[in-house]
Design an enzyme around this catalytic site. Structure first.
Site, PDB file in Angstrom:
ATOM      1  N   GLU A 183     -11.912  -9.237  -4.565  1.00  0.00           N
ATOM      2  CA  GLU A 183     -11.167  -9.416  -4.324  1.00  0.00           C
ATOM      3  C   GLU A 183     -10.210 -10.864  -3.724  1.00  0.00           C
ATOM      4  O   GLU A 183      -8.650 -10.514  -3.301  1.00  0.00           O
ATOM      5  CB  GLU A 183     -10.245  -8.024  -3.668  1.00  0.00           C
ATOM      6  CG  GLU A 183     -11.650  -8.330  -2.422  1.00  0.00           C
ATOM      7  CD  GLU A 183     -10.604  -6.809  -1.416  1.00  0.00           C
ATOM      8  OE1 GLU A 183      -9.846  -5.942  -2.571  1.00  0.00           O
ATOM      9  OE2 GLU A 183     -11.663  -5.633  -1.306  1.00  0.00           O
ATOM     10  N   ARG A 242     -14.956   3.065  -0.614  1.00  0.00           N
ATOM     11  CA  ARG A 242     -15.066   1.264   0.098  1.00  0.00           C
ATOM     12  C   ARG A 242     -14.854   2.328   0.995  1.00  0.00           C
ATOM     13  O   ARG A 242     -14.339   3.000   1.654  1.00  0.00           O
ATOM     14  CB  ARG A 242     -13.383   1.229  -0.931  1.00  0.00           C
ATOM     15  CG  ARG A 242     -13.590  -0.111  -0.261  1.00  0.00           C
ATOM     16  CD  ARG A 242     -12.152  -0.836  -0.647  1.00  0.00           C
ATOM     17  NE  ARG A 242     -11.155  -0.514   0.312  1.00  0.00           N
ATOM     18  CZ  ARG A 242      -9.980  -0.615  -0.251  1.00  0.00           C
ATOM     19  NH1 ARG A 242      -9.757  -1.477  -1.410  1.00  0.00           N
ATOM     20  NH2 ARG A 242      -8.349  -0.260  -0.202  1.00  0.00           N
ATOM     21  N   HIS A 274       0.892  -1.211   0.053  1.00  0.00           N
ATOM     22  CA  HIS A 274      -0.056  -0.091  -0.242  1.00  0.00           C
ATOM     23  C   HIS A 274       1.133   1.239   0.406  1.00  0.00           C
ATOM     24  O   HIS A 274       0.120   2.156  -0.270  1.00  0.00           O
ATOM     25  CB  HIS A 274      -1.108  -0.333   0.980  1.00  0.00           C
ATOM     26  CG  HIS A 274      -2.288  -0.591   0.750  1.00  0.00           C
ATOM     27  ND1 HIS A 274      -2.310  -2.382   1.245  1.00  0.00           N
ATOM     28  CD2 HIS A 274      -3.018  -0.381  -0.038  1.00  0.00           C
ATOM     29  CE1 HIS A 274      -3.639  -2.458   0.934  1.00  0.00           C
ATOM     30  NE2 HIS A 274      -4.418  -1.342   0.317  1.00  0.00           N
ATOM     31  N   ARG A 284       1.496 -10.409  -1.321  1.00  0.00           N
ATOM     32  CA  ARG A 284       1.662  -9.158  -2.067  1.00  0.00           C
ATOM     33  C   ARG A 284       3.034  -8.190  -1.039  1.00  0.00           C
ATOM     34  O   ARG A 284       3.320  -7.156  -2.206  1.00  0.00           O
ATOM     35  CB  ARG A 284       0.435  -7.880  -2.416  1.00  0.00           C
ATOM     36  CG  ARG A 284      -0.282  -7.602  -0.956  1.00  0.00           C
ATOM     37  CD  ARG A 284      -1.783  -7.207  -0.985  1.00  0.00           C
ATOM     38  NE  ARG A 284      -1.634  -5.870  -1.817  1.00  0.00           N
ATOM     39  CZ  ARG A 284      -2.572  -5.184  -1.872  1.00  0.00           C
ATOM     40  NH1 ARG A 284      -4.356  -5.793  -1.710  1.00  0.00           N
ATOM     41  NH2 ARG A 284      -3.073  -3.755  -1.493  1.00  0.00           N
ATOM     42  N   CYS A 318      -9.575  -2.089 -10.342  1.00  0.00           N
ATOM     43  CA  CYS A 318      -9.627  -0.653  -9.469  1.00  0.00           C
ATOM     44  C   CYS A 318      -8.121  -1.633  -8.636  1.00  0.00           C
ATOM     45  O   CYS A 318      -7.503  -0.455  -7.867  1.00  0.00           O
ATOM     46  CB  CYS A 318     -11.004  -0.106  -8.840  1.00  0.00           C
ATOM     47  SG  CYS A 318     -11.065  -1.327  -7.443  1.00  0.00           S
ATOM     48  N   ASN A 362      -5.369  -6.769  -6.834  1.00  0.00           N
ATOM     49  CA  ASN A 362      -3.926  -6.655  -6.082  1.00  0.00           C
ATOM     50  C   ASN A 362      -4.352  -7.848  -5.147  1.00  0.00           C
ATOM     51  O   ASN A 362      -3.291  -8.555  -4.872  1.00  0.00           O
ATOM     52  CB  ASN A 362      -4.066  -5.610  -5.086  1.00  0.00           C
ATOM     53  CG  ASN A 362      -3.569  -3.918  -6.260  1.00  0.00           C
ATOM     54  OD1 ASN A 362      -3.537  -4.275  -7.714  1.00  0.00           O
ATOM     55  ND2 ASN A 362      -4.028  -2.798  -5.388  1.00  0.00           N
ATOM     56  N   ASP A 363      -5.399  -7.757  -4.686  1.00  0.00           N
ATOM     57  CA  ASP A 363      -5.761  -8.530  -3.770  1.00  0.00           C
ATOM     58  C   ASP A 363      -5.846 -10.553  -4.511  1.00  0.00           C
ATOM     59  O   ASP A 363      -6.289 -11.262  -3.995  1.00  0.00           O
ATOM     60  CB  ASP A 363      -6.438  -8.422  -2.089  1.00  0.00           C
ATOM     61  CG  ASP A 363      -6.280  -7.524  -1.470  1.00  0.00           C
ATOM     62  OD1 ASP A 363      -5.134  -7.937  -0.936  1.00  0.00           O
ATOM     63  OD2 ASP A 363      -6.195  -6.785  -0.696  1.00  0.00           O
ATOM     64  N   ARG A 378     -10.046   4.993  -0.885  1.00  0.00           N
ATOM     65  CA  ARG A 378      -9.856   3.965  -0.154  1.00  0.00           C
ATOM     66  C   ARG A 378      -9.908   4.534   1.805  1.00  0.00           C
ATOM     67  O   ARG A 378      -8.810   5.397   2.216  1.00  0.00           O
ATOM     68  CB  ARG A 378      -7.949   3.807  -0.013  1.00  0.00           C
ATOM     69  CG  ARG A 378      -8.030   2.739  -1.328  1.00  0.00           C
ATOM     70  CD  ARG A 378      -5.989   2.329  -1.234  1.00  0.00           C
ATOM     71  NE  ARG A 378      -5.840   1.049  -2.072  1.00  0.00           N
ATOM     72  CZ  ARG A 378      -5.634   1.427  -2.982  1.00  0.00           C
ATOM     73  NH1 ARG A 378      -5.379   2.379  -4.281  1.00  0.00           N
ATOM     74  NH2 ARG A 378      -5.650   0.496  -4.195  1.00  0.00           N
TER      75      ARG A 378
END
Ligand code: PEP
Ligand code: MG
Length: 543
Positions: free
Chosen positions: A433, A334, A191, A467, A504, A456-457, A298
């Protein structure tokens, strides 16, 4: 000149002096008992005292709201004690006359004051000794706070160097002066790297050597595209960097031609091109890059830069400011995705063996309804001021979606009862995700208005590749056939149910994957603002 190699995490060139994150061991030096600069210690004490007073005020407000007046009174009494003239006088005397550090003075005054109270005959006064110890330890905690303030009061541009930066450290940095990041740890999918891209700041992670405090103030040049760090760069490197900066500027100039144009393929397929943000302060970049909306706010970053829970009003003001700035364009908030690498002290999250697969995101929200409700109310209230949309993260089951929607409906009912305005038809979506959610996407699609795929997840959980682990970065590919099949399945399931599907995660801006996603029929792509115009250019070239 020394050249270090690392992994390119966020593109761009920066040339600026180094500011290295203090070594944790060095910070323990603050507990030294005597100081050569009593005036500076006095200032430090007063700043800490103010922080504690403000924090106690927030606690009192929260307690009054959630528990009652009597309980809130405890914190108000503590607020008064922190300002008690005798207590403060004792601390200041110890600093100014005995040359103790602020920590030494608070510790000693706290003990002496508590001992004095304990020696009294009155039981009530005796009991106050505990309160004095409590407030003293709160002031001490602020004075000795590790790493929290080291880069928040910058006066000149710097390149931040560290072993690693947590997301909460990164959001607290004074963005105006941060020219770049270099970390010896970290990974390009963490992140912190994502935040650097969101802020449009070059970043290099996983360098072969840690740049320590002995480099403070010395010049560095970093190339976020090649992952190269030049310490004490020579004239030749500086001149190459200058050329690269100029080329970058020209590239940006050329992309300006794509502002105001539609994001549509040559064959007429229109894609909504949105930006990802972490806080309302990122909005100028969204607007200047002509993103068509915000596809991922986020929202947890608003929680990371603080010492205590934000109030409903604070969240509402932040969301409203964002929604208004977008002038009718969509802003997808989110709900809290706290946990895993995004940790905040005041959430008191348990230590976990495997936090990425642990207590995080919607799992926390559903089990701690008061936190979730505060956020939902703030989102709903902001929906009266713009095109606000809500999205739930880390979904693995129908039950979770239904439970989250139930909480949303309860919050709506309560607001309606209170006569507070909100958009009753606000769109509700979920992130896809986890492999579980992709596999049952046909069922999930019956429950929501849209899907947004978090690659990403999804990559991390599908391929079992952490990650955060730079060693495995080469394996963390959204182009892996297993991940692509899950994405295709999700898009089809969404379309079969008549809802739109976006992406996203970071893969949304990958020029190699965008043609594949477009071919799969994706409706929306959301990415760092700095990638928006180049993506529009690419999409307009596709058939
Ligand atoms: C994702 O997982 O792809 C995503 C967009 O969420 P985050 O990166 O914040 O986990
Ligand atoms: Mg995610």
């Amino acid at each position: 000149m020394i050249i270090l190699k690392g992994k390119a995490a966020s593109a761009g060139i920066a040339v600026a002096p180094i500011l290295a994150k203090p070594d944790e061991d060095d910070e323990d030096r603050v507990s030294l008992l005597t100081s050569l600069n009593p005036e500076a210690e006095l200032v430090r004490f007063r700043q800490a005292q103010e922080k504690v007073i403000a924090h106690l005020g927030q606690l009192a407000e929260k307690t009054r709201r959630e528990i009652g007046d009597e309980e809130a009174g405890i914190f108000e009494t503590h607020q008064m004690m922190v300002q008690d003239p005798d207590y403060v006088d004792m601390i200041e005397t110890l600093m100014l006359q005995n040359h103790l550090t602020a920590e030494g003075a608070v510790e000693r005054a706290g003990e002496q004051f508590a001992a004095m109270l304990e020696s009294m005959d009155d039981d009530y006064m005796k009991a106050r000794a505990t309160d004095v110890r409590d407030i003293s330890s709160q002031i001490l905690k602020v004075l000795m706070a590790k790493n929290s303030d080291w880069a928040s009061h910058l006066h000149q541009p710097v390149i931040i160097c560290a072993d690693d930066l947590t997301p909460s450290e990164t959001v607290q940095l004074d963005k105006k002066y941060i020219m770049g990041f270099v970390t010896s740890g970290g990974s390009a999918n963490s992140h912190t790297a994502i935040l650097a891209r969101t802020m449009g700041i070059p970043a290099i992670v996983h360098t072969d050597k840690l740049i320590g405090e002995d480099w403070n103030g010395k010049l560095a040049a970093i190339d976020g595209l090649t992952g190269t760090v030049y310490l004490d760069p020579d004239e030749q490197v500086l001149s190459v960097m200058k050329d690269k900066i100029q080329a970058e500027e020209e590239g940006k100039e050329n992309l300006n031609a794509f502002k105001g144009l539609e994001t549509v393929t040559k064959s007429g397929h229109r894609i909504a091109l949105y930006a990802n943000i972490g806080q309302e302060g990122d909005m100028p970049l969204v607007l200047s890059n002509d993103a068509e909306g915000v596809g991922l706010f986020r929202s947890e970053f608003l929680y990371l830069r603080r010492d205590d829970f934000p109030t409903e009003e604070e969240l509402f003001q932040a969301y409203r400011a964002g929604a208004e700035a977008l002038q009718g364009r969509k802003m997808i908030i989110r709900t809290l995705d706290i946990g895993a690498d995004k940790r905040v002290g005041y959430f008191h999250l348990p230590e976990e063996e495997n936090p990425a697969m642990g207590y995080r995101a919607i799992r926390i929200c559903l089990r701690q309804p008061e936190i979730f409700n505060t956020q939902l109310r703030a989102i709903l209230r902001a929906s009266a001021y713009g095109n606000v949309v809500v999205m739930f993260p880390m979904i693995i089951s129908l039950e979770e979606v239904r439970a989250a929607k139930k909480r949303l409906n309860e919050a709506k009912a309560k607001l309606a009862e209170e006569g507070i305005r909100f958009n009753p038809d606000l769109e509700v979506g979920i992130m896809i995700e986890t492999p579980a959610s992709a596999v049952i996407s046909d069922e999930l699609a019956q429950e929501v208005d849209f899907f947004s795929i978090g690659t990403n997840d999804l990559v991390q959980y599908t391929l079992a590749v952490d990650r955060q682990n730079a060693m495995l970065e080469e394996m963390a590919k959204a182009g892996h056939p297993a991940v692509l099949r899950l994405i295709r399945k999700t898009i089809r399931a969404g379309h079969d149910a008549g809802i739109w599907v976006g992406i996203c995660g970071e893969a949304a801006a990958d020029p190699d994957l965008i043609p594949i996603f477009v071919d799969m029929g994706v409706d929306e792509l959301s990415m760092s603002s700095s990638k928006v115009l180049q993506t529009r250019k690419l999409i307009r070239s596709l058939t």
